[in-house]
Motif scaffolding. Sequence first.
Motif, PDB file in Angstrom:
ATOM      1  N   LEU A  39      -4.699   9.881   3.458  1.00 58.12           N
ATOM      2  CA  LEU A  39      -4.649   8.394   4.301  1.00 58.12           C
ATOM      3  C   LEU A  39      -6.024   8.212   5.065  1.00 58.12           C
ATOM      4  N   HIS A  40      -6.517   9.138   5.612  1.00 57.69           N
ATOM      5  CA  HIS A  40      -7.625   8.612   6.503  1.00 57.69           C
ATOM      6  C   HIS A  40      -8.825   8.316   5.547  1.00 57.69           C
ATOM      7  N   ALA A  41      -8.846   8.733   4.138  1.00 54.15           N
ATOM      8  CA  ALA A  41     -10.092   8.454   3.414  1.00 54.15           C
ATOM      9  C   ALA A  41      -9.475   6.912   3.052  1.00 54.15           C
ATOM     10  N   MET A  42      -8.247   6.627   2.756  1.00 52.82           N
ATOM     11  CA  MET A  42      -7.801   5.317   2.183  1.00 52.82           C
ATOM     12  C   MET A  42      -8.105   4.318   3.104  1.00 52.82           C
ATOM     13  N   ALA A  43      -7.830   4.446   4.414  1.00 50.70           N
ATOM     14  CA  ALA A  43      -8.036   3.490   5.461  1.00 50.70           C
ATOM     15  C   ALA A  43      -9.563   3.241   5.893  1.00 50.70           C
ATOM     16  N   PHE A  44     -10.111   4.381   5.929  1.00 48.90           N
ATOM     17  CA  PHE A  44     -11.684   4.561   6.188  1.00 48.90           C
ATOM     18  C   PHE A  44     -12.443   3.537   5.181  1.00 48.90           C
ATOM     19  N   HIS A 160     -11.031  16.323  -5.637  1.00 46.29           N
ATOM     20  CA  HIS A 160     -11.854  14.991  -5.835  1.00 46.29           C
ATOM     21  C   HIS A 160     -11.120  14.003  -6.655  1.00 46.29           C
ATOM     22  N   ARG A 161     -10.096  14.309  -7.420  1.00 46.62           N
ATOM     23  CA  ARG A 161      -9.666  13.281  -8.199  1.00 46.62           C
ATOM     24  C   ARG A 161      -8.580  12.529  -7.133  1.00 46.62           C
ATOM     25  N   SER A 162      -7.911  13.241  -6.309  1.00 45.64           N
ATOM     26  CA  SER A 162      -7.016  12.722  -5.257  1.00 45.64           C
ATOM     27  C   SER A 162      -7.879  11.764  -4.274  1.00 45.64           C
ATOM     28  N   GLU A 163      -8.826  11.957  -3.916  1.00 52.77           N
ATOM     29  CA  GLU A 163      -9.779  11.397  -3.057  1.00 52.77           C
ATOM     30  C   GLU A 163     -10.343  10.231  -3.550  1.00 52.77           C
ATOM     31  N   SER A 164     -10.878  10.355  -4.551  1.00 50.20           N
ATOM     32  CA  SER A 164     -11.298   9.004  -5.428  1.00 50.20           C
ATOM     33  C   SER A 164     -10.312   8.161  -5.551  1.00 50.20           C
ATOM     34  N   LEU A 165      -8.970   8.636  -5.984  1.00 50.94           N
ATOM     35  CA  LEU A 165      -7.796   7.610  -5.984  1.00 50.94           C
ATOM     36  C   LEU A 165      -7.295   6.934  -4.651  1.00 50.94           C
ATOM     37  N   PHE A 166      -7.440   7.758  -3.582  1.00 52.76           N
ATOM     38  CA  PHE A 166      -7.136   7.102  -2.116  1.00 52.76           C
ATOM     39  C   PHE A 166      -8.172   6.226  -1.723  1.00 52.76           C
ATOM     40  N   LYS A 167      -9.278   6.543  -1.819  1.00 48.79           N
ATOM     41  CA  LYS A 167     -10.305   5.531  -1.538  1.00 48.79           C
ATOM     42  C   LYS A 167     -10.263   4.544  -2.422  1.00 48.79           C
ATOM     43  N   ALA A 168     -10.059   4.525  -3.689  1.00 39.94           N
ATOM     44  CA  ALA A 168     -10.037   3.296  -4.670  1.00 39.94           C
ATOM     45  C   ALA A 168      -8.878   2.362  -3.948  1.00 39.94           C
ATOM     46  N   ALA A 169      -7.576   3.196  -3.777  1.00 39.16           N
ATOM     47  CA  ALA A 169      -6.354   2.540  -3.391  1.00 39.16           C
ATOM     48  C   ALA A 169      -6.712   1.737  -2.121  1.00 39.16           C
ATOM     49  N   GLY A 170      -7.449   2.455  -1.105  1.00 39.69           N
ATOM     50  CA  GLY A 170      -7.509   1.467   0.257  1.00 39.69           C
ATOM     51  C   GLY A 170      -8.673   0.225   0.112  1.00 39.69           C
ATOM     52  N   ILE A 171      -9.411   0.316  -0.941  1.00 38.57           N
ATOM     53  CA  ILE A 171     -10.499  -0.740  -1.299  1.00 38.57           C
ATOM     54  C   ILE A 171      -9.670  -1.849  -2.125  1.00 38.57           C
ATOM     55  N   ALA A 172      -8.845  -1.503  -2.896  1.00 40.41           N
ATOM     56  CA  ALA A 172      -8.021  -2.652  -3.574  1.00 40.41           C
ATOM     57  C   ALA A 172      -7.138  -3.183  -2.687  1.00 40.41           C
ATOM     58  N   ILE A 173      -6.412  -2.380  -1.986  1.00 42.50           N
ATOM     59  CA  ILE A 173      -5.355  -2.915  -1.082  1.00 42.50           C
ATOM     60  C   ILE A 173      -6.029  -3.913  -0.300  1.00 42.50           C
ATOM     61  N   GLU A 174      -7.166  -3.432   0.522  1.00 44.75           N
ATOM     62  CA  GLU A 174      -7.601  -4.540   1.400  1.00 44.75           C
ATOM     63  C   GLU A 174      -8.172  -5.744   0.886  1.00 44.75           C
TER      64      GLU A 174
END
Length: 194
Positions: A39-44, A160-174
């Motif tokens: 969640l931190h990776a997603m928001a950051f 790595h799979r989930s971290e890249s997924l959450f980072k992508a989710a954060g960027i796409a959502i924003e």
Amino acid sequence: MLIELSRKTAETDIKLKLDLEKKEKPQINTGLPFFDHMLHAMAFHGKFYLKIEASGDIDVDPHHLVEDTGLVLGQALLKSFSDKSAINRYGNAKIPMDDALSEVIIDVCNRPYLVYQVGFPQENSGSFANFLFKEFFQALVSEAKINLHLITHYGENSHHRSESLFKAAGIAIEYAFRKTGEKGTGSMSTKGII
Ligand SMILES: [Mn+2]
């Protein structure tokens, strides 16, 4: 716009603050360290402010807490859009992390639908069961009323799979929820409303 929500049931107690227009250090505490990390990776990486204080019956099973966190975040996303000002509506991001590549595509369209083409070579990351991420995203999609496509293309390491997924989710959502400055919702759909 700062959105504050809280939800308390017999199973979980969640307090959430979200501001998609403000970049501030995320503060995440769910009692599930790997979930906090995601969640931190997603928001950051999405460059938005997210604060979550959550507790629950994780000694029984983290399932309720993970699902309910997705639910409250989904409600906050829907609320961020409640002033009906025009937003980008669509967003997508394809983000690598070492061996892994994940992709997220979003349509803020008022029709909840999750496409989950996500797999993990290892069942757990730390003590966290990776299959629980589906519960998180399903709850988020249902409450935010968005169409969300999540894909992990490849990667030999589940972390790595989930971290890249959450980072992508954060960027796409924003990007999808970002206000365009135009008036109304007319630019977002040929129907005039979404
Ligand atoms: Mn990591």
